[in-house]
Design an enzyme around this catalytic site. Structure first.
Site, PDB file in Angstrom:
ATOM      1  N   THR A 163       0.853  -1.187   0.000  1.00  0.00           N
ATOM      2  CA  THR A 163       0.000   0.000   0.000  1.00  0.00           C
ATOM      3  C   THR A 163       0.887   1.233   0.000  1.00  0.00           C
ATOM      4  O   THR A 163       1.556   1.531   0.989  1.00  0.00           O
ATOM      5  CB  THR A 163      -0.923   0.020   1.232  1.00  0.00           C
ATOM      6  OG1 THR A 163      -1.778  -1.118   1.194  1.00  0.00           O
ATOM      7  CG2 THR A 163      -1.781   1.278   1.230  1.00  0.00           C
ATOM      8  N   LYS A 238      -7.043   1.915  -3.014  1.00  0.00           N
ATOM      9  CA  LYS A 238      -6.700   1.342  -1.715  1.00  0.00           C
ATOM     10  C   LYS A 238      -6.680   2.415  -0.624  1.00  0.00           C
ATOM     11  O   LYS A 238      -7.148   2.189   0.503  1.00  0.00           O
ATOM     12  CB  LYS A 238      -5.338   0.647  -1.796  1.00  0.00           C
ATOM     13  CG  LYS A 238      -4.830   0.087  -0.463  1.00  0.00           C
ATOM     14  CD  LYS A 238      -5.777  -0.946   0.119  1.00  0.00           C
ATOM     15  CE  LYS A 238      -5.419  -1.331   1.549  1.00  0.00           C
ATOM     16  NZ  LYS A 238      -4.121  -1.985   1.675  1.00  0.00           N
ATOM     17  N   LYS A 306      -0.476   5.535   8.621  1.00  0.00           N
ATOM     18  CA  LYS A 306       0.262   5.841   7.387  1.00  0.00           C
ATOM     19  C   LYS A 306      -0.695   5.972   6.207  1.00  0.00           C
ATOM     20  O   LYS A 306      -0.586   6.887   5.383  1.00  0.00           O
ATOM     21  CB  LYS A 306       1.293   4.736   7.127  1.00  0.00           C
ATOM     22  CG  LYS A 306       2.086   4.881   5.827  1.00  0.00           C
ATOM     23  CD  LYS A 306       1.537   4.001   4.707  1.00  0.00           C
ATOM     24  CE  LYS A 306       1.656   2.525   5.050  1.00  0.00           C
ATOM     25  NZ  LYS A 306       1.177   1.656   3.935  1.00  0.00           N
TER      26      LYS A 306
END
Length: 358
Positions: A163, A238, A306
């Protein structure tokens, strides 16, 4: 003729290309398992998403010359290890690498080969997957000294399932393409348990021919896959999904604490929520342990924060206000400051407890 495949409660059409791949790689199905003809729609659904066979089936995909395709996997963390294990159990020829070699030992015991650097893995394999923790690690493993790019060349493929933000994905794509190899970004939706069970959702973008080449591997590791077009689209999808998830968990935490504060049983709240319009598997799965202040790690809190940070950057790049996600991000940062980075992201509830006590 296109083939109808039933996945769960939905049906999907397989293109003639996908049918050819399945006929090459999969054993012939008994007649009572075959799909029955049905009237075809005038336009094929998009994006194509299907799972043509069980992840438990033993397969050994072949290259055009009849030899087994060699698959590399970089990163044996909480997600990469079970994903690679599923490939090995399905009969794939897998070569692995991790910064800490001991994390590769369980894979080696299952039959995987080991190489000492990403460069050696990519050089020895036809297709290399990478599952890294963050954009910096993804770039270093792909493009750094002895990185995978150094082992790539024409006819090879690199699939980054980490990701990362779109810019990072495009940067890696550029380096990979410069070698003559193909690139596909394929971040996954799902955490530890779905990775173990081969139930991930792949959000892919990039080289369409590589997508078709690795489709069978994605189907071993996941329950569905989406092709979203140009590099960057998979990363964006995502980040949007994880932005929603992080905000949902923060709000759920507030609800659990509020219910208890006003004298309600939070366990009953979880049950009520599970039966209503806002039901989500995440609430039923994590709620009971959250009530006990237990946060077994399936998706580390530091990774959720994050992803929120990257999603906020994506929103800023197109001037889209995201005040709820921004507030959630601050809460996850508080949780990190209390030493909860490696706990499950549901531990964000502890940040709310800390605020109450301060």
């Amino acid at each position: 003729m296109p083939l109808l495949v039933k996945t769960g409660n939905s049906h999907h059409l397989l293109s003639s290309t996908a049918m050819a791949m399945c006929s090459s790689f999969c054993p012939q199905l008994p007649s009572h398992f075959r799909a029955r003809p049905f009237p075809l729609p005038s336009r094929q659904p998009f994006p194509l998403s299907f799972k043509a066979f069980s992840a438990q089936a033993s397969i050994a995909p072949l290259k055009g010359n009849g030899s087994p395709t060699r698959v590399g996997f970089l990163g044996m963390g909480i997600m990469g290890s079970p994903m690679a294990q599923n490939l090995i159990k399905a009969g794939c020829d897998v070569t692995v690498w991790n910064r800490t070699k001991s994390k590769c030992d369980p894979l080696i015991s299952l039959g995987a080969q080991y190489k000492a650097s990403p460069e050696e893995v990519a050089g020895a394999c036809d297709v290399t997957f990478a599952m890294l923790a963050d954009p910096e690690s993804a770039v270093e493993v792909a493009c750094g000294k002895h990185g995978a790019v150094s082992g790539l060349g024409p006819g090879k493929g690199y699939v980054d399932v980490s990701t990362v933000d779109g810019e990072t994905s495009k940067l890696i794509n550029g380096h990979v393409k410069a070698t003559g190899a193909s690139f596909l970004e394929a971040p996954v939706s799902g955490s530890k348990k779905p990775a173990e069970d081969g139930q991930l959702i792949f959000l892919t973008a990039g080289d369409k021919s590589l997508y078709e080449t690795v489709a069978l591997y994605l189907d071993i590791m996941g329950k569905s896959r989406f092709y979203l077009g140009d590099v960057g689209n998979g990363a964006a999808m995502k980040l949007v999904v994880n932005m929603i998830m992080g905000s949902m968990m923060a709000t759920f935490s507030e609800g659990l604490l509020l219910s208890e504060k006003v004298g309600l049983d939070p366990n009953v709240l979880v049950e009520v929520v599970s039966q209503g319009a806002i039901s989500a598997p995440m609430y039923s799965l994590k709620g009971p342990s959250m009530i006990k202040s237990a946060y077994p790690t399936a998706f580390p809190l530091k990774h959720q924060q994050k992803d929120l940070r990257l999603a906020l950057g994506l929103a800023e790049s197109v001037s889209q206000p995201t005040p709820i996600a921004a507030a959630a991000n601050e809460l996850y940062k508080v949780a990190k400051s209390h030493g909860l980075s490696d706990s499950d992201f549901s531990a964000v509830m502890e940040a709310l407890k800390a605020k109450l006590q301060s």
